[in-house]
Design a protein around this motif. Structure first.
Motif, PDB file in Angstrom:
ATOM      1  N   ASP A 180       0.849  -1.195   0.000  1.00 27.50           N
ATOM      2  CA  ASP A 180       0.000   0.000   0.000  1.00 27.50           C
ATOM      3  C   ASP A 180       0.883   1.243   0.000  1.00 27.50           C
ATOM      4  OD1 ASP A 180      -1.841   1.986   0.339  1.00 27.50           O
ATOM      5  OD2 ASP A 180      -2.727   1.200   2.185  1.00 27.50           O
ATOM      6  N   PRO A 181       0.952   1.979  -1.128  1.00 28.48           N
ATOM      7  CA  PRO A 181       1.816   3.170  -1.175  1.00 28.48           C
ATOM      8  C   PRO A 181       1.427   4.242  -0.165  1.00 28.48           C
ATOM      9  CG  PRO A 181       1.148   2.498  -3.393  1.00 28.48           C
ATOM     10  CD  PRO A 181       0.335   1.697  -2.427  1.00 28.48           C
ATOM     11  N   GLN A 182       0.161   4.271   0.258  1.00 23.91           N
ATOM     12  CA  GLN A 182      -0.278   5.296   1.205  1.00 23.91           C
ATOM     13  C   GLN A 182      -0.042   4.908   2.663  1.00 23.91           C
ATOM     14  OE1 GLN A 182      -2.494   4.673  -1.633  1.00 23.91           O
ATOM     15  NE2 GLN A 182      -1.342   6.395  -2.449  1.00 23.91           N
ATOM     16  N   LYS A 183       0.223   3.642   2.921  1.00 23.33           N
ATOM     17  CA  LYS A 183       0.299   3.180   4.309  1.00 23.33           C
ATOM     18  C   LYS A 183       1.366   3.889   5.135  1.00 23.33           C
ATOM     19  CE  LYS A 183       0.284  -0.875   7.239  1.00 23.33           C
ATOM     20  NZ  LYS A 183       0.136  -2.333   7.311  1.00 23.33           N
ATOM     21  N   PRO A 184       2.576   4.159   4.579  1.00 21.71           N
ATOM     22  CA  PRO A 184       3.588   4.838   5.411  1.00 21.71           C
ATOM     23  C   PRO A 184       3.174   6.221   5.884  1.00 21.71           C
ATOM     24  CG  PRO A 184       4.602   3.833   3.482  1.00 21.71           C
ATOM     25  CD  PRO A 184       3.127   3.746   3.282  1.00 21.71           C
ATOM     26  N   PHE A 185       2.177   6.841   5.231  1.00 15.82           N
ATOM     27  CA  PHE A 185       1.752   8.188   5.603  1.00 15.82           C
ATOM     28  C   PHE A 185       0.509   8.183   6.493  1.00 15.82           C
ATOM     29  CE2 PHE A 185       3.845   8.358   1.453  1.00 15.82           C
ATOM     30  CZ  PHE A 185       4.865   9.252   1.725  1.00 15.82           C
ATOM     31  N   VAL A 186      -0.040   7.006   6.774  1.00 13.48           N
ATOM     32  CA  VAL A 186      -1.237   6.902   7.609  1.00 13.48           C
ATOM     33  C   VAL A 186      -0.826   6.724   9.065  1.00 13.48           C
ATOM     34  CG1 VAL A 186      -3.311   5.544   8.070  1.00 13.48           C
ATOM     35  CG2 VAL A 186      -2.565   5.901   5.713  1.00 13.48           C
ATOM     36  N   PRO A 187      -1.405   7.503   9.993  1.00 12.73           N
ATOM     37  CA  PRO A 187      -1.065   7.340  11.414  1.00 12.73           C
ATOM     38  C   PRO A 187      -1.359   5.922  11.882  1.00 12.73           C
ATOM     39  CG  PRO A 187      -2.360   9.335  11.068  1.00 12.73           C
ATOM     40  CD  PRO A 187      -2.404   8.568   9.778  1.00 12.73           C
ATOM     41  N   PRO A 188      -0.564   5.383  12.783  1.00 17.40           N
ATOM     42  CA  PRO A 188      -0.817   4.026  13.276  1.00 17.40           C
ATOM     43  C   PRO A 188      -2.157   3.957  13.986  1.00 17.40           C
ATOM     44  CG  PRO A 188       0.829   5.133  14.634  1.00 17.40           C
ATOM     45  CD  PRO A 188       0.581   6.009  13.447  1.00 17.40           C
ATOM     46  N   PRO A 189      -2.799   2.783  13.958  1.00 20.84           N
ATOM     47  CA  PRO A 189      -4.101   2.665  14.625  1.00 20.84           C
ATOM     48  C   PRO A 189      -4.009   2.950  16.122  1.00 20.84           C
ATOM     49  CG  PRO A 189      -3.221   0.501  14.059  1.00 20.84           C
ATOM     50  CD  PRO A 189      -2.344   1.506  13.392  1.00 20.84           C
ATOM     51  N   GLU A 190      -5.064   3.534  16.656  1.00 18.37           N
ATOM     52  CA  GLU A 190      -5.095   3.876  18.081  1.00 18.37           C
ATOM     53  C   GLU A 190      -5.162   2.616  18.921  1.00 18.37           C
ATOM     54  OE1 GLU A 190      -7.867   6.500  21.169  1.00 18.37           O
ATOM     55  OE2 GLU A 190      -8.299   6.447  19.028  1.00 18.37           O
ATOM     56  N   ARG A 191      -4.308   2.566  19.941  1.00 16.77           N
ATOM     57  CA  ARG A 191      -4.287   1.392  20.811  1.00 16.77           C
ATOM     58  C   ARG A 191      -5.486   1.405  21.753  1.00 16.77           C
ATOM     59  NH1 ARG A 191       1.985   0.518  22.819  1.00 16.77           N
ATOM     60  NH2 ARG A 191       2.911   0.242  20.740  1.00 16.77           N
ATOM     61  N   LYS A 192      -6.046   0.228  21.923  1.00 13.19           N
ATOM     62  CA  LYS A 192      -7.184   0.109  22.831  1.00 13.19           C
ATOM     63  C   LYS A 192      -6.699  -0.121  24.260  1.00 13.19           C
ATOM     64  CE  LYS A 192     -10.494  -1.638  19.430  1.00 13.19           C
ATOM     65  NZ  LYS A 192     -11.459  -2.717  19.102  1.00 13.19           N
ATOM     66  N   GLY A 193      -7.362   0.542  25.202  1.00  7.31           N
ATOM     67  CA  GLY A 193      -7.002   0.410  26.602  1.00  7.31           C
ATOM     68  C   GLY A 193      -7.576  -0.854  27.220  1.00  7.31           C
ATOM     69  N   PRO A 194      -7.326  -1.059  28.503  1.00 11.55           N
ATOM     70  CA  PRO A 194      -7.781  -2.294  29.169  1.00 11.55           C
ATOM     71  C   PRO A 194      -9.296  -2.389  29.288  1.00 11.55           C
ATOM     72  CG  PRO A 194      -6.836  -0.743  30.750  1.00 11.55           C
ATOM     73  CD  PRO A 194      -6.534  -0.210  29.401  1.00 11.55           C
ATOM     74  N   LEU A 195     -10.020  -1.257  29.175  1.00 15.39           N
ATOM     75  CA  LEU A 195     -11.473  -1.284  29.286  1.00 15.39           C
ATOM     76  C   LEU A 195     -12.157  -1.409  27.928  1.00 15.39           C
ATOM     77  CD1 LEU A 195     -12.033   1.493  31.988  1.00 15.39           C
ATOM     78  CD2 LEU A 195     -11.848  -0.980  32.299  1.00 15.39           C
ATOM     79  N   ALA A 196     -11.378  -1.662  26.859  1.00 18.69           N
ATOM     80  CA  ALA A 196     -11.957  -1.725  25.520  1.00 18.69           C
ATOM     81  C   ALA A 196     -12.973  -2.853  25.408  1.00 18.69           C
ATOM     82  CB  ALA A 196     -10.858  -1.908  24.473  1.00 18.69           C
ATOM     83  N   SER A 197     -12.664  -4.008  26.040  1.00 24.07           N
ATOM     84  CA  SER A 197     -13.599  -5.130  25.956  1.00 24.07           C
ATOM     85  C   SER A 197     -14.913  -4.803  26.647  1.00 24.07           C
ATOM     86  CB  SER A 197     -12.967  -6.381  26.583  1.00 24.07           C
ATOM     87  OG  SER A 197     -12.618  -6.119  27.941  1.00 24.07           O
ATOM     88  N   LEU A 198     -14.881  -4.032  27.762  1.00 17.69           N
ATOM     89  CA  LEU A 198     -16.102  -3.618  28.445  1.00 17.69           C
ATOM     90  C   LEU A 198     -16.927  -2.711  27.538  1.00 17.69           C
ATOM     91  CD1 LEU A 198     -17.880  -3.462  30.960  1.00 17.69           C
ATOM     92  CD2 LEU A 198     -16.423  -1.597  31.790  1.00 17.69           C
ATOM     93  N   ASP A 199     -16.241  -1.806  26.814  1.00 15.25           N
ATOM     94  CA  ASP A 199     -16.949  -0.920  25.898  1.00 15.25           C
ATOM     95  C   ASP A 199     -17.653  -1.716  24.813  1.00 15.25           C
ATOM     96  OD1 ASP A 199     -16.062   1.221  27.324  1.00 15.25           O
ATOM     97  OD2 ASP A 199     -14.319   1.609  26.022  1.00 15.25           O
ATOM     98  N   GLU A 200     -17.004  -2.799  24.315  1.00 11.39           N
ATOM     99  CA  GLU A 200     -17.619  -3.608  23.276  1.00 11.39           C
ATOM    100  C   GLU A 200     -18.866  -4.299  23.800  1.00 11.39           C
ATOM    101  OE1 GLU A 200     -14.567  -6.176  22.004  1.00 11.39           O
ATOM    102  OE2 GLU A 200     -13.364  -4.600  21.045  1.00 11.39           O
ATOM    103  N   VAL A 201     -18.812  -4.760  25.048  1.00  7.64           N
ATOM    104  CA  VAL A 201     -20.003  -5.400  25.627  1.00  7.64           C
ATOM    105  C   VAL A 201     -21.142  -4.396  25.732  1.00  7.64           C
ATOM    106  CG1 VAL A 201     -20.926  -6.484  27.704  1.00  7.64           C
ATOM    107  CG2 VAL A 201     -18.643  -7.110  26.864  1.00  7.64           C
ATOM    108  N   LEU A 202     -20.841  -3.180  26.200  1.00  4.80           N
ATOM    109  CA  LEU A 202     -21.873  -2.151  26.314  1.00  4.80           C
ATOM    110  C   LEU A 202     -22.436  -1.770  24.960  1.00  4.80           C
ATOM    111  CD1 LEU A 202     -20.218   0.154  29.013  1.00  4.80           C
ATOM    112  CD2 LEU A 202     -22.056  -1.528  29.347  1.00  4.80           C
ATOM    113  N   ASP A 203     -21.581  -1.776  23.915  1.00  6.37           N
ATOM    114  CA  ASP A 203     -22.037  -1.407  22.588  1.00  6.37           C
ATOM    115  C   ASP A 203     -23.054  -2.394  22.042  1.00  6.37           C
ATOM    116  OD1 ASP A 203     -20.556   0.842  22.543  1.00  6.37           O
ATOM    117  OD2 ASP A 203     -18.869  -0.015  21.413  1.00  6.37           O
TER     118      ASP A 203
END
Length: 515
Positions: A180-203
């Motif tokens: 992907d020629p554009q990938k080096p210019f895309v910011p890295p994905p945001e890291r999920k914190g320890p409560l991310a799984s709880l947020d998914e359950v609530l969603d």
């Protein structure tokens, strides 16, 4: 680093000329990495060229094949390598032993143009390996990196066998353009914190988003049943999309395979080497016309105004004419690039840009238009920094330029069984150039489903842009993907204007129409 790189110094007379030429280049505004020149005999320079300009690479039979081709071509007088330069800091460049003094001066001036382009064009920022804490300059130790890649491959060759490693390299090289020629210019994905799984359950218990209602009796008017159902459907689709693997199409197929294919450790390391080097060479593919045009512009400017004396100018003109010569039916990136830079410089020197210029319909006024703005030099430096070949051609290729340079598009006439000129119109020529340059002429492939049919199969799609895949090449790519994925692989494309599925299950290929 290989033993003969930067081991010997230039002869004193060449070193003196290097300092003189670098001084002239800096006076004209060029900003380049420190550059180390090495003088090599023709057999050694052919060896370096076969390695893509590097003194050391991983072991593979294709480098020997390319060396034989270059050596035979040189011995039969069909070609001659005048210069090689590596995008590295410091930059490494090679001069051919036995060249005339005019040739050596020409090559030095040309190389400094390349190194200025390597340092300043935004596309080459992807080859940075960090920043020097002392002066903030880019760290590019690619000579060492390529040598390290060779050490990795040799270590695994000793452990698992050279035949297995070479077979895997063959497979990986058939996939090396699936990045992907554009990938080096895309910011890295945001890291999920320890409560991310709880947020998914609530969603999961989330209700559809409805419009605010202040009065209960207005509920049915503001949020009618059809609107509520539509919002619920969108919520369900969003949850399904999040469950899909990958969640969104992935263009960097090699990275996806590194993350998710069931590779052994040695296979992972080899594929990682091939992907890393593919990203290193990517900017050179994206800027071939601009890069060669920029270097040619500056070697022409420096040789004719600062470097050559009266006894050398005819020899220089002869060498330069050979570089700029364009055979019928072939695109010379040196010629197209340098002429387009000169066209841009002339336009901006004369003020041939902006709203007034674009709205002028008089041919006579446009031909004699000269506002004496003197902005040409600043403009070409800006272009050098901010464009790649596609945007360079798209923005600055004009109808006047196409006419002046006698450009045309051509194709094979099956009725007459020969190549013929198809069109000389500006739009056709520009479209053909852009099609040829987009993604360096490679098809755009994306991973859309890694569990296709709920069977763990890999599904890819081809972004069809008017050009069908070559089916024999497509089948070989599917074979290579199956070798890495270990499961059947399918790609959806368009063949002869019909949606088509190409599939390989490890034993036989299948092609069917998609309804």
């Amino acid at each position: 680093m290989s033993s003969f790189v930067m081991k010997t110094q230039l002869p004193a007379y060449l070193r003196d000329w290097q300092e003189i030429i670098e001084g002239h280049a800096r006076e004209h505004g060029l900003d380049f990495f420190p550059t180390v020149f090495e003088v090599l005999p023709y057999d050694r320079i052919n060896e370096i060229a076969a390695y893509g300009g590097f003194p050391s690479r991983y072991p593979h039979w294709r480098f020997g094949m390319e060396y034989e081709q270059l050596a035979k071509s040189h011995e039969y007088g069909l070609s001659k390598i005048y210069e090689l330069v590596i995008n590295n800091n410091p930059a490494i460049a090679y001069l051919l032993e036995g060249n005339s003094m005019v040739d050596q001066k020409l090559v030095m001036a040309h190389v400094l143009g390349h190194v200025d382009f390597f340092k300043n064009n935004f596309a080459f920022a992807v080859t940075n390996q960090g920043r020097d804490p002392r002066d903030g300059s880019p760290i590019r130790k690619w000579v060492d990196t390529m040598a390290n890649h060779g050490a990795v491959v040799r270590r695994w060759s000793n452990r698992v066998g050279i035949e297995r490693v070479e077979e895997l390299i063959d497979v990986c090289l058939s996939l090396e353009n699936l990045i992907d020629p554009q990938k080096p210019f895309v910011p890295p994905p945001e890291r999920k914190g320890p409560l991310a799984s709880l947020d998914e359950v609530l969603d999961e218990a989330a209700e559809p988003h409805l419009l605010r209602v202040d009065r209960d009796y207005m509920e049915s008017f503001i949020n009618p049943d059809e609107f509520v159902e539509e919002q619920r459907r969108k919520l369900v689709e969003e949850k399904e999309r999040q469950k899909r693997f990958p969640e969104s199409p992935r263009r960097d197929v090699l990275d996806f395979l590194l993350e998710h294919a069931p590779l052994e450790r040695w296979e992972h390391d080899v594929l990682e080497v091939i992907r890393s080097e593919a990203y290193y060479f990517l900017p050179q593919m994206q800027t071939k016309i601009m890069n060669e045009g920029w270097a040619s512009y500056w070697h022409s400017r420096l040789m004719t105004t600062r470097i050559c004396d009266a006894s050398e100018i005819v020899d220089y003109a002869d060498r330069n004419a050979g570089v700029m010569a364009t055979a019928p039916g072939r695109l010379n990136p040196y010629k197209l690039g340098v002429e387009l830079y000169r066209h841009i410089e002339e336009r901006w020197d004369k003020g041939q840009f902006g709203k007034e210029w674009e709205e002028c319909q008089s041919w006579e006024q446009r031909r004699s238009w000269d506002r004496r703005t003197g902005l040409g030099r600043a403009k070409i430096f800006e272009v050098r920094k901010l464009y790649t070949d596609v945007t360079f051609i798209d923005e600055f290729l004009t109808e006047d330029f196409v006419v002046d340079q006698k450009l045309y598009s051509f194709g094979f006439n099956h009725r007459n069984d020969r190549w013929e000129v198809e069109s000389r119109t500006f739009t056709d020529v520009k479209q053909r150039l852009l099609t040829q340059l987009t993604n360096a002429g490679n098809p755009i492939i994306r991973v859309v489903d890694a569990n296709h049919g709920n069977r763990g199969e890999l599904l890819l799609t081809h972004d069809h842009m008017g050009v069908d895949l070559r089916l024999d090449w497509a089948r070989e790519v599917l074979r290579a993907l199956v070798r890495l994925w270990r499961r059947p692989v399918e790609i959806h494309t368009i063949v002869e204007e019909k949606p088509t599925s190409l599939r390989f299950d490890g034993k036989e290929h299948a092609q069917r129409a998609i309804k």
